[in-house]
Design a protein around this motif. Structure first.
Motif, short mmCIF file in Angstrom:
data_model
loop_
_atom_site.label_atom_id
_atom_site.label_comp_id
_atom_site.label_asym_id
_atom_site.label_seq_id
_atom_site.Cartn_x
_atom_site.Cartn_y
_atom_site.Cartn_z
N GLY A 175 9.36 12.54 -5.93
CA GLY A 175 8.49 11.69 -6.08
C GLY A 175 7.60 10.73 -5.20
O GLY A 175 6.80 11.91 -4.64
N PHE A 176 6.97 9.71 -5.68
CA PHE A 176 5.60 9.83 -4.56
C PHE A 176 5.85 7.83 -4.33
O PHE A 176 6.18 7.00 -5.43
N ALA A 177 4.88 7.39 -3.78
CA ALA A 177 5.08 5.69 -3.73
C ALA A 177 3.42 5.55 -2.76
O ALA A 177 2.89 6.45 -1.98
N PHE A 178 2.96 4.62 -3.07
CA PHE A 178 1.63 3.54 -2.63
C PHE A 178 1.98 3.07 -1.91
O PHE A 178 2.33 1.91 -2.62
N THR A 179 0.52 2.04 -1.06
CA THR A 179 0.15 0.61 -1.04
C THR A 179 -0.71 -0.06 -1.93
O THR A 179 -1.47 1.03 -2.47
N ILE A 180 -0.40 -0.86 -1.47
CA ILE A 180 -1.48 -1.86 -2.00
C ILE A 180 -1.49 -3.12 -1.29
O ILE A 180 -0.49 -3.47 -0.80
N GLY A 181 -2.81 -3.38 -0.66
CA GLY A 181 -3.36 -5.03 -0.32
C GLY A 181 -3.46 -3.86 0.98
O GLY A 181 -4.24 -5.06 1.97
N LEU A 182 -3.57 -3.10 1.90
CA LEU A 182 -3.82 -2.57 3.46
C LEU A 182 -5.44 -3.08 3.40
O LEU A 182 -6.06 -3.20 4.82
N GLU A 183 -6.09 -2.49 2.50
CA GLU A 183 -7.67 -2.18 2.12
C GLU A 183 -8.08 -4.13 2.93
O GLU A 183 -8.84 -4.35 3.28
N HIS A 184 -7.06 -5.42 2.06
CA HIS A 184 -7.26 -6.89 2.25
C HIS A 184 -6.84 -7.23 3.50
O HIS A 184 -7.66 -8.50 4.51
N SER A 185 -6.27 -7.11 3.47
CA SER A 185 -5.13 -7.30 5.33
C SER A 185 -5.63 -6.58 6.59
O SER A 185 -5.81 -7.56 7.57
N ARG A 186 -5.33 -5.09 6.22
CA ARG A 186 -6.52 -4.52 7.13
C ARG A 186 -7.56 -4.03 7.83
O ARG A 186 -7.86 -2.93 8.46
#
Length: 166
Positions: A40-51
């Protein structure tokens, strides 16, 4: 941050992603089908803009484990225990008795993540892979690393035709 049930339908995914980003500063996109034989795999979205840090990707673990790892790493960054902007690095102290390693992924991997993420105004531009050690503490890329652990965290299987990110 975890969700107990899968989100179905494009509109539902978009709404859920927006809600998670508003509440936590990021959302997690996961793909895991134990019957496929692929990790399986998972990734984030939003960290570039929030942090203002790269998005994170983790391979070879179930979505709930990835969620816990992402949370630990992001909380560690927020508390000053690690610096997710530092790119390739090993970090101790986030998980008792274990080190974690981060490495920048290839532009091809970033492109693949952008192809599978929900529609958003801004593309992912930077991503770090969160690497986990084998039982002896060796990481993928170390000559001594367990071959099965190394293979489950190798992004090449994701970049191969239609293996998970199509």
């Amino acid at each position: 941050m975890q969700t107990k049930s899968p989100v179905e339908g494009h509109a539902d995914v978009e709404a859920w992603v927006q809600k998670m980003i508003a509440e936590n500063g990021y959302a997690q996109i996961s793909r895991h089908d134990p019957s496929s034989g692929l990790p399986g795999f998972a990734f984030t979205i939003g960290l570039e803009h929030s942090r203002n840090v790269p998005e994170l990707i983790c391979l070879g673990v179930a979505p709930d484990i990835a969620a816990q790892l992402f949370s630990i790493c992001i909380e560690g960054h927020d508390a000053g225990l690690c610096d997710l902007t530092a790119s390739n690095q090993s970090v101790s102290g986030l998980v008792d008795g274990y080190s974690l390693r981060f490495r920048r992924v290839s532009p091809a991997m970033v492109l693949k993540a952008n192809q599978v993420r929900p529609n958003r105004l801004a593309d992912i531009s930077d991503m770090l892979q969160l690497l986990l050690p084998d039982n002896d503490g060796f990481f993928p890329g170390d000559a001594e690393c367990d071959p099965g652990i190394a293979a489950s965290q190798d992004t090449d299987w994701l970049l191969a035709s239609s293996n998970g990110l199509s």
